[in-house]
Design an enzyme around this catalytic site. Sequence first.
Site, PDB file in Angstrom:
ATOM      1  N   ASN A 192       0.806  -1.221   0.000  1.00  0.00           N
ATOM      2  CA  ASN A 192       0.000   0.000   0.000  1.00  0.00           C
ATOM      3  C   ASN A 192       0.839   1.271   0.000  1.00  0.00           C
ATOM      4  OD1 ASN A 192      -2.429  -1.594   0.196  1.00  0.00           O
ATOM      5  ND2 ASN A 192      -1.976  -1.843   2.384  1.00  0.00           N
ATOM      6  N   ARG A 193       2.060   1.179  -0.501  1.00  0.00           N
ATOM      7  CA  ARG A 193       2.981   2.314  -0.586  1.00  0.00           C
ATOM      8  C   ARG A 193       3.344   2.884   0.787  1.00  0.00           C
ATOM      9  NH1 ARG A 193       3.255   0.089  -4.745  1.00  0.00           N
ATOM     10  NH2 ARG A 193       3.259   0.973  -6.838  1.00  0.00           N
ATOM     11  N   LEU A 194       3.060   2.158   1.851  1.00  0.00           N
ATOM     12  CA  LEU A 194       3.471   2.579   3.198  1.00  0.00           C
ATOM     13  C   LEU A 194       4.849   1.997   3.489  1.00  0.00           C
ATOM     14  CD1 LEU A 194       0.149   2.347   5.251  1.00  0.00           C
ATOM     15  CD2 LEU A 194       1.235   4.359   4.245  1.00  0.00           C
TER      16      LEU A 194
END
Length: 215
Positions: A192-194
Site C-alpha cells: 500500500n505504498r506505506l
Amino acid sequence: MSKDLSNYRKSYEKQELLEQHCPESPMELFQTWFANADESDTVEETNAMNISTIGVDGFPKSRIVLLKKFTSEGFVFYSNYTSEKGKALEENNHVCLSFFWPGLEQQIIIKGNAVKQAAQESDAYFESRPDGSKLGAWASNQSTVVSSRAELEESLTSFEMKFKEKEIQRPKHWGGYLVKPVAIEFWQGRPNRLHDRIRYRLQEDFSWKIERLAP
C-alpha cells in the site's frame, strides 16, 4: 511519441524494516543488507551504485560507478580526477550515493562528503587491477570529446607499446575517493505504498540519530 505508464503497479511485500531491527551504526546495517544482496540470486552487481554530483555548470548529474570498499569511515570508489566527475568534486565535494536492489525491494540513499584517498591506498588498489584496466586508465582522457572509437583504440595501442614489459604504474590523475556519510537512509518496500524509511543522521558528537520518515 508518448507512452502512458500510469497503470504500472507493483506491490512490495517481501520484508519489513522496524526500529528494533536497527543497530546503532548505519554501517552495520549497510553491511547486513549488502551481504544479503550479494548472496541473493536477484542481484547481478551488488556494488553498482549511483553517484550524483553538482557539476561546474550548476547542473546535477548521476551515473553508475562501482563501490570498491566500505569501512566504518565510509564508501570508496575510483575515478579519473580530471573527468567531469572529478572536476565537479573538486568544486563541491557533497555527493549522494544510492543502491537499488529491486529483487529485494530495497534502496539505500547516502549523503556525504567525498575526499581523495591517500596516494598509497590508490596505488595498492591500482596494482590489483588487470593490465587491461590499468592501460585503460592511461588511454582514456575521461569525459573529453573524441573523434571516434578508433582514436581510443589507437591510444590504447600506444600505451600497450609504452608499457611493454614494464610495470604499469598508476597515473597521477587517477585514484580513489572516500565518501564520508552524514546521512544514510534505508528504504524497504511495503504494501500500500506505506514503505519503511529509516534515516540515520550524524550528530555533532559523531553519534547517529535514528528517525522514521513518512513514505
